[in-house]
Design an enzyme around this catalytic site. Structure first.
Site, PDB file in Angstrom:
ATOM      1  N   TYR A 135       0.836  -1.213   0.000  1.00  0.00           N
ATOM      2  CA  TYR A 135       0.000   0.000   0.000  1.00  0.00           C
ATOM      3  C   TYR A 135       0.870   1.262   0.000  1.00  0.00           C
ATOM      4  O   TYR A 135       0.643   2.193  -0.783  1.00  0.00           O
ATOM      5  CB  TYR A 135      -0.887  -0.055   1.243  1.00  0.00           C
ATOM      6  CG  TYR A 135      -1.816   1.100   1.457  1.00  0.00           C
ATOM      7  CD1 TYR A 135      -2.981   1.241   0.723  1.00  0.00           C
ATOM      8  CD2 TYR A 135      -1.522   2.061   2.437  1.00  0.00           C
ATOM      9  CE1 TYR A 135      -3.842   2.308   0.953  1.00  0.00           C
ATOM     10  CE2 TYR A 135      -2.383   3.117   2.671  1.00  0.00           C
ATOM     11  CZ  TYR A 135      -3.544   3.240   1.925  1.00  0.00           C
ATOM     12  OH  TYR A 135      -4.387   4.293   2.157  1.00  0.00           O
ATOM     13  N   LYS A 168       1.153   4.144  -2.747  1.00  0.00           N
ATOM     14  CA  LYS A 168       0.801   5.523  -2.393  1.00  0.00           C
ATOM     15  C   LYS A 168       1.974   6.479  -2.619  1.00  0.00           C
ATOM     16  O   LYS A 168       1.759   7.651  -2.971  1.00  0.00           O
ATOM     17  CB  LYS A 168       0.318   5.593  -0.943  1.00  0.00           C
ATOM     18  CG  LYS A 168      -1.034   4.908  -0.711  1.00  0.00           C
ATOM     19  CD  LYS A 168      -2.115   5.487  -1.598  1.00  0.00           C
ATOM     20  CE  LYS A 168      -3.523   5.245  -1.087  1.00  0.00           C
ATOM     21  NZ  LYS A 168      -4.545   5.709  -2.070  1.00  0.00           N
TER      22      LYS A 168
HETATM   23  N1  NAD Z   1      -9.449   6.659   5.617  1.00  0.00           N
HETATM   24  C1  NAD Z   1      -8.211   7.122   5.781  1.00  0.00           C
HETATM   25  O1  NAD Z   1      -7.832   7.582   6.878  1.00  0.00           O
HETATM   26  C2  NAD Z   1      -7.266   7.114   4.628  1.00  0.00           C
HETATM   27  C3  NAD Z   1      -5.914   7.427   4.891  1.00  0.00           C
HETATM   28  C4  NAD Z   1      -5.033   7.484   3.844  1.00  0.00           C
HETATM   29  C5  NAD Z   1      -5.463   7.229   2.561  1.00  0.00           C
HETATM   30  N2  NAD Z   1      -6.763   6.892   2.330  1.00  0.00           N
HETATM   31  C6  NAD Z   1      -7.154   6.641   0.952  1.00  0.00           C
HETATM   32  O2  NAD Z   1      -8.382   7.309   0.684  1.00  0.00           O
HETATM   33  C7  NAD Z   1      -9.092   6.589  -0.329  1.00  0.00           C
HETATM   34  C8  NAD Z   1     -10.511   6.306   0.135  1.00  0.00           C
HETATM   35  O3  NAD Z   1     -10.450   5.405   1.225  1.00  0.00           O
HETATM   36  P1  NAD Z   1     -11.603   5.263   2.327  1.00  0.00           P
HETATM   37  O4  NAD Z   1     -10.927   5.364   3.632  1.00  0.00           O
HETATM   38  O5  NAD Z   1     -12.734   6.138   2.005  1.00  0.00           O
HETATM   39  O6  NAD Z   1     -11.982   3.706   2.134  1.00  0.00           O
HETATM   40  P2  NAD Z   1     -13.383   2.956   1.781  1.00  0.00           P
HETATM   41  O7  NAD Z   1     -13.072   1.516   1.793  1.00  0.00           O
HETATM   42  O8  NAD Z   1     -14.456   3.481   2.665  1.00  0.00           O
HETATM   43  O9  NAD Z   1     -13.709   3.453   0.302  1.00  0.00           O
HETATM   44  C9  NAD Z   1     -12.972   3.030  -0.821  1.00  0.00           C
HETATM   45  C10 NAD Z   1     -13.942   2.747  -1.940  1.00  0.00           C
HETATM   46  O10 NAD Z   1     -13.209   2.366  -3.132  1.00  0.00           O
HETATM   47  C11 NAD Z   1     -13.948   1.363  -3.801  1.00  0.00           C
HETATM   48  N3  NAD Z   1     -13.063   0.580  -4.667  1.00  0.00           N
HETATM   49  C12 NAD Z   1     -12.115  -0.300  -4.274  1.00  0.00           C
HETATM   50  N4  NAD Z   1     -11.506  -0.844  -5.329  1.00  0.00           N
HETATM   51  C13 NAD Z   1     -12.075  -0.290  -6.444  1.00  0.00           C
HETATM   52  C14 NAD Z   1     -11.856  -0.445  -7.834  1.00  0.00           C
HETATM   53  N5  NAD Z   1     -10.932  -1.292  -8.293  1.00  0.00           N
HETATM   54  N6  NAD Z   1     -12.606   0.283  -8.686  1.00  0.00           N
HETATM   55  C15 NAD Z   1     -13.568   1.144  -8.230  1.00  0.00           C
HETATM   56  N7  NAD Z   1     -13.829   1.306  -6.907  1.00  0.00           N
HETATM   57  C16 NAD Z   1     -13.085   0.604  -6.029  1.00  0.00           C
HETATM   58  C17 NAD Z   1     -14.536   0.529  -2.681  1.00  0.00           C
HETATM   59  O11 NAD Z   1     -15.674  -0.228  -3.119  1.00  0.00           O
HETATM   60  C18 NAD Z   1     -14.883   1.575  -1.633  1.00  0.00           C
HETATM   61  O12 NAD Z   1     -16.243   1.997  -1.702  1.00  0.00           O
HETATM   62  C19 NAD Z   1      -8.279   5.331  -0.607  1.00  0.00           C
HETATM   63  O13 NAD Z   1      -7.446   5.553  -1.742  1.00  0.00           O
HETATM   64  C20 NAD Z   1      -7.433   5.193   0.633  1.00  0.00           C
HETATM   65  O14 NAD Z   1      -6.267   4.448   0.392  1.00  0.00           O
HETATM   66  C21 NAD Z   1      -7.670   6.822   3.336  1.00  0.00           C
END
Ligand code: NAD
Length: 311
Positions: A170, A174
């Site tokens: 990951y 990233k």
């Molecule tokens: N939540 C955090 O604190 C955090 C921290 C750092 C980075 N992020 C990044 O933020 C982004 C959103 O994450 P989140 O926390 O909302 O997670 P989440 O799991 O709630 O949402 C991610 C969404 O992406 C969709 N998804 C996954 N693979 C896919 C694909 N191949 N094609 C289309 N859709 C797909 C999933 O169905 C899901 O609804 C991600 O890239 C994550 O890595 C989140």
């Protein structure tokens, strides 16, 4: 908020979490939104269009316009169909928010090839593929003489820019997304496209299943996913045309435009180094050794607080 009416946006992974918040915010600012979501599990297994459809229903109930899209962002042809979907539904595309993501955490020593490949595919290729197709759309319009104010907003992570243990797959993806942002920003400037990147922190299924972050506090919740979306809206305004290639760490109300790799400790010899002499110079410069500080320290310096602290 900035007036984005008349603009067409795609938000990938917008059925849940941070992407859902972006889609709702963009629609509230007047944009028409393609709500993309494959709808699988946190590990990226399965598919379900209902999360994307629910977000479309929420946008429509608030008086906005949106369509659901179930393409897999890691599928190059599927990403092309998603961009086509924006054009067929709303006539064009101005904003691409690359946000979809999955997790398959494992210590490096135990990580399987599948765990590595799946995470690199969804995040890194899942940023390349939509951006590549959107870029072709924008080049065509720019060559036809249009002055574009187009936008790509990518999604990195504190894990990618500071390095979190248990996430080599990951974090590498990233970090790659931050590097992709720097290069795409330079390449696409000529077409009127800015490319920026977020390193967000929010309470979503991703962090709830990874860390023991507890429930939302009374009052302002620094981990509300909606805290990330004002950065997207600001970057999507026409007035942000000259802000590009930046990585914004976001914790609650602390938005930090990070300084990434820059010149650091220079060992200059003026001729090829002798390895023994170089080793001696390194030991003199780093008498106590040198190693990454890790994600907790990095996030604190950026104005945030690592979710790992709550563990
Ligand atoms: N939540 C955090 O604190 C955090 C921290 C750092 C980075 N992020 C990044 O933020 C982004 C959103 O994450 P989140 O926390 O909302 O997670 P989440 O799991 O709630 O949402 C991610 C969404 O992406 C969709 N998804 C996954 N693979 C896919 C694909 N191949 N094609 C289309 N859709 C797909 C999933 O169905 C899901 O609804 C991600 O890239 C994550 O890595 C989140």
């Amino acid at each position: 908020m900035p007036d984005l009416s008349g603009k067409v946006a795609i938000v990938t992974g917008a059925g849940r979490g941070i992407g859902r918040a972006h889609a709702l915010a963009l629609a509230a600012a007047g944009a028409k939104v393609v709500v993309n979501d494959l709808g699988g599990s946190l590990a990226g297994e399965g598919a379900d269009t209902s999360p994307a459809q629910q977000v479309v229903a929420e946008i429509e109930a608030a008086g906005g316009e949106a369509v659901a899209d179930g393409e897999n962002v890691a599928d190059f042809a599927g990403a092309g169909r998603m961009v086509e979907h924006a054009v067929s539904a709303f006539g064009r595309l101005e904003i691409l928010v690359n946000n979809a993501g999955i997790l398959r955490d494992r210590m490096l020593v135990n990580m399987s090839e599948e765990e590595w490949d799946a995470v690199i595919a969804v995040h890194l290729k899942g940023h390349f593929a939509p951006t590549r197709h959107a870029a072709a759309h924008w080049r065509e319009r720019s060559k036809a003489g249009e002055q574009l104010h187009a936008r790509v907003v990518n999604t990195s992570s504190p894990s990618g820019v500071f390095g979190n243990v248990g996430q080599t797959n990951y974090g590498a993806a990233k970090a790659g997304i931050a590097g992709f942002t720097l290069i795409a920003a330079q390449e696409l400037a000529r077409y009127g496209v800015t490319v920026n990147c977020l390193a967000p922190n929010a309470r979503t299924r991703m962090t709830e299943e990874t860390f023991d972050i507890g429930s939302a506090p009374e009052g302002f919740d620094p981990l509300d996913p909606a805290n990330i979306s004002p950065v997207v809206l600001a970057l999507c305004a026409d007035e942000a045309q000259h802000i590009t290639g930046q990585v914004f760490h976001v914790w609650g109300g602390a938005v930090n435009a990070l300084h990434g790799w820059t010149g650091g400790e220079l060992f200059a010899a003026g001729e090829r180094w002798d390895a023994d002499a170089l080793l001696a110079a390194m030991r003199e410069r780093f008498p106590a050794g040198v190693a990454p500080e890790g994600m907790v320290a990095g996030m604190e310096k950026a104005g945030g607080r690592s979710l790992r602290v709550a563990e």
